[in-house]
Design a protein around this motif. Structure first.
Motif, PDB file in Angstrom:
ATOM      1  N   VAL A  15       0.778  -1.292  -0.046  1.00 47.55           N
ATOM      2  CA  VAL A  15       0.115   0.061   0.029  1.00 47.55           C
ATOM      3  C   VAL A  15       0.896   1.202   0.038  1.00 47.55           C
ATOM      4  O   VAL A  15       1.798   1.408   0.835  1.00 47.55           O
ATOM      5  CB  VAL A  15      -0.881   0.110   1.274  1.00 47.55           C
ATOM      6  CG1 VAL A  15      -1.900   1.407   1.366  1.00 47.55           C
ATOM      7  CG2 VAL A  15      -1.924  -1.214   1.220  1.00 47.55           C
ATOM      8  N   THR A  50      -2.432  -0.579  12.027  1.00 53.63           N
ATOM      9  CA  THR A  50      -2.405   0.891  11.750  1.00 53.63           C
ATOM     10  C   THR A  50      -2.537   1.824  12.761  1.00 53.63           C
ATOM     11  O   THR A  50      -2.912   1.335  13.829  1.00 53.63           O
ATOM     12  CB  THR A  50      -3.892   1.037  10.804  1.00 53.63           C
ATOM     13  OG1 THR A  50      -4.978   0.917  11.855  1.00 53.63           O
ATOM     14  CG2 THR A  50      -4.285  -0.039   9.892  1.00 53.63           C
ATOM     15  N   TYR A 110       2.387  -1.997   5.469  1.00 50.89           N
ATOM     16  CA  TYR A 110       1.120  -2.559   4.660  1.00 50.89           C
ATOM     17  C   TYR A 110       1.527  -3.157   3.626  1.00 50.89           C
ATOM     18  O   TYR A 110       1.495  -2.609   2.487  1.00 50.89           O
ATOM     19  CB  TYR A 110       0.222  -1.412   4.471  1.00 50.89           C
ATOM     20  CG  TYR A 110      -0.372  -0.539   5.313  1.00 50.89           C
ATOM     21  CD1 TYR A 110       0.050  -0.743   6.622  1.00 50.89           C
ATOM     22  CD2 TYR A 110      -1.074   0.543   4.971  1.00 50.89           C
ATOM     23  CE1 TYR A 110      -0.595   0.328   7.800  1.00 50.89           C
ATOM     24  CE2 TYR A 110      -1.722   1.423   6.173  1.00 50.89           C
ATOM     25  CZ  TYR A 110      -1.529   1.344   7.547  1.00 50.89           C
ATOM     26  OH  TYR A 110      -1.817   2.034   8.583  1.00 50.89           O
ATOM     27  N   LEU A 301      -5.767  -5.583   2.276  1.00 49.94           N
ATOM     28  CA  LEU A 301      -4.643  -4.389   2.149  1.00 49.94           C
ATOM     29  C   LEU A 301      -5.291  -3.519   0.866  1.00 49.94           C
ATOM     30  O   LEU A 301      -5.131  -2.301   1.184  1.00 49.94           O
ATOM     31  CB  LEU A 301      -3.433  -5.212   1.342  1.00 49.94           C
ATOM     32  CG  LEU A 301      -2.331  -5.759   2.156  1.00 49.94           C
ATOM     33  CD1 LEU A 301      -1.257  -6.422   1.501  1.00 49.94           C
ATOM     34  CD2 LEU A 301      -2.067  -4.870   3.374  1.00 49.94           C
ATOM     35  N   ALA A 304      -7.473  -0.434   2.340  1.00 52.94           N
ATOM     36  CA  ALA A 304      -6.620   0.523   3.296  1.00 52.94           C
ATOM     37  C   ALA A 304      -7.251   1.838   3.524  1.00 52.94           C
ATOM     38  O   ALA A 304      -7.175   2.373   4.801  1.00 52.94           O
ATOM     39  CB  ALA A 304      -4.990   0.548   2.840  1.00 52.94           C
ATOM     40  N   LEU A 322      -4.766  -4.379   9.039  1.00 52.20           N
ATOM     41  CA  LEU A 322      -4.838  -4.987   7.508  1.00 52.20           C
ATOM     42  C   LEU A 322      -4.342  -6.346   7.354  1.00 52.20           C
ATOM     43  O   LEU A 322      -3.028  -6.557   8.100  1.00 52.20           O
ATOM     44  CB  LEU A 322      -3.936  -3.928   6.591  1.00 52.20           C
ATOM     45  CG  LEU A 322      -4.658  -2.402   6.686  1.00 52.20           C
ATOM     46  CD1 LEU A 322      -3.596  -1.587   5.838  1.00 52.20           C
ATOM     47  CD2 LEU A 322      -6.037  -2.490   6.182  1.00 52.20           C
TER      48      LEU A 322
END
Length: 324
Positions: A15, A50, A110, A301, A304, A322
């Motif tokens: 990501v 996160t 990520y 993912l 996100a 994630l």
């Protein structure tokens, strides 16, 4: 090597923020795996935690250098070692292929696969799932910094503003583990959750200081205040209730901290060293069942942006995670 690892090759999905802005700038790209240097380890990611710092970095509020784009996002993950050099040593001991680990302090967590220095890696406690472990160390390290700076110990009465958030939940548990009594502010809907962690909940809003005093016996005083929200209410009630301003710290009220004479904490000025040194201790506490991580929601993912929109509402009841 697992089937999943074999399929990844050298182009894992990552990501990235394609430009500066809100969650809409996030996209899933195939990104070449960096060349693995001496002392580095390759980890197949099973979950990535996160944190607010993730969206602050790509929002532009912490700088908007075009050279940093596209910006890999995420700073902590949990997974399994896919490649490790001989004698690789993490902060919890030797690292080898197949070990379940936590990776912290990287850029681009990520992802399906990451490369990290061995010293950024510790062994995942068997008591935590990968989703839980991916949310342990950044929030836990921040809470540890707060408690260290204010010298929380047995017998203290600690007021935690924003106690139901990610850092707040950690601060409550760590203070309780040290033998302190904890009073935590949260909305009424979160009070049962705080009681589960051993805190005495109190609702924020007008009259907060009086509601806190009502929980105290004659002669008792709040000795420490930890502000995780940065509101005027949190800051003003802290200085009203705590006599020693050296024992008040904030991670959000940076604008008013100097005028109030309280500590404003970040990773700078030695703070990161304190946070880094907490990692093996947090893992030990988690392994012993003294620290728990509550996962609120899990996103893929490719989701996100939705995960960050939810995180930014401030309504998460635990970590937002994630998974590849």
């Amino acid at each position: 090597m697992s089937d999943h690892a074999a399929k990844l090759g050298v182009m894992p999905k990552v990501v990235v923020a394609e430009r500066y802005g809100g969650p809409e700038v996030l996209a899933l790209h195939d990104v070449p795996l960096p060349k693995v240097a001496n002392g580095q380890v390759v980890v197949d990611v099973h979950a990535a935690g996160t944190n607010p710092i993730d969206y602050k970095l790509y929002s532009g509020q912490m700088g908007n250098d075009p050279a940093a784009l596209p910006m890999p996002v995420g700073m902590e993950a949990a997974g399994v070692i896919a490649e490790a050099p001989p004698y690789a040593e993490g902060y919890t001991g030797p690292l080898k292929v197949g070990d379940e680990v936590i990776v912290t302090g990287i850029r681009g967590a990520y992802a399906e696969r990451v490369v990290a220095d061995a010293e950024q890696i510790g062994h995942k406690p068997a008591t935590l799932t990968a989703e839980e472990a991916s949310g342990l160390l950044l929030a836990g390290g921040t809470a540890w910094h707060l408690l260290t700076r204010t010298d929380v110990k047995a017998g203290d009465i600690v007021l935690v503003h924003g106690a139901s958030g990610g850092v707040g939940q950690m601060a409550v548990q760590l203070a309780t583990a040290r033998g302190a009594r904890v009073i935590g502010t949260a909305s009424a809907a979160r009070h049962d959750q705080l009681r589960h962690y051993g805190a005495e909940p109190v609702e924020y809003g007008p009259g907060l200081a009086d509601r806190v005093r009502a929980l105290l016996a004659p002669g008792e005083q709040v000795t420490v205040a930890l502000d995780l929200v940065g509101t005027d209410e949190a800051l003003d009630s802290s200085v009203e209730l705590v006599a020693d301003r050296d024992r008040i710290a904030t991670i959000a009220g940076f604008g008013r901290a100097p005028e109030l004479g309280i500590a404003a904490l970040s990773g700078a000025d030695g703070g990161q060293e304190i946070r880094d040194s907490s990692r093996p201790e947090l893992i030990k506490l988690a392994a012993a069942g003294q620290v728990r991580v509550i996962v609120d929601k899990v996103f893929g993912l490719a989701e996100a942006a939705d995960a960050h929109r939810y995180l930014q509402t401030g309504h998460a009841r635990g970590k937002v995670v994630l998974v590849p």
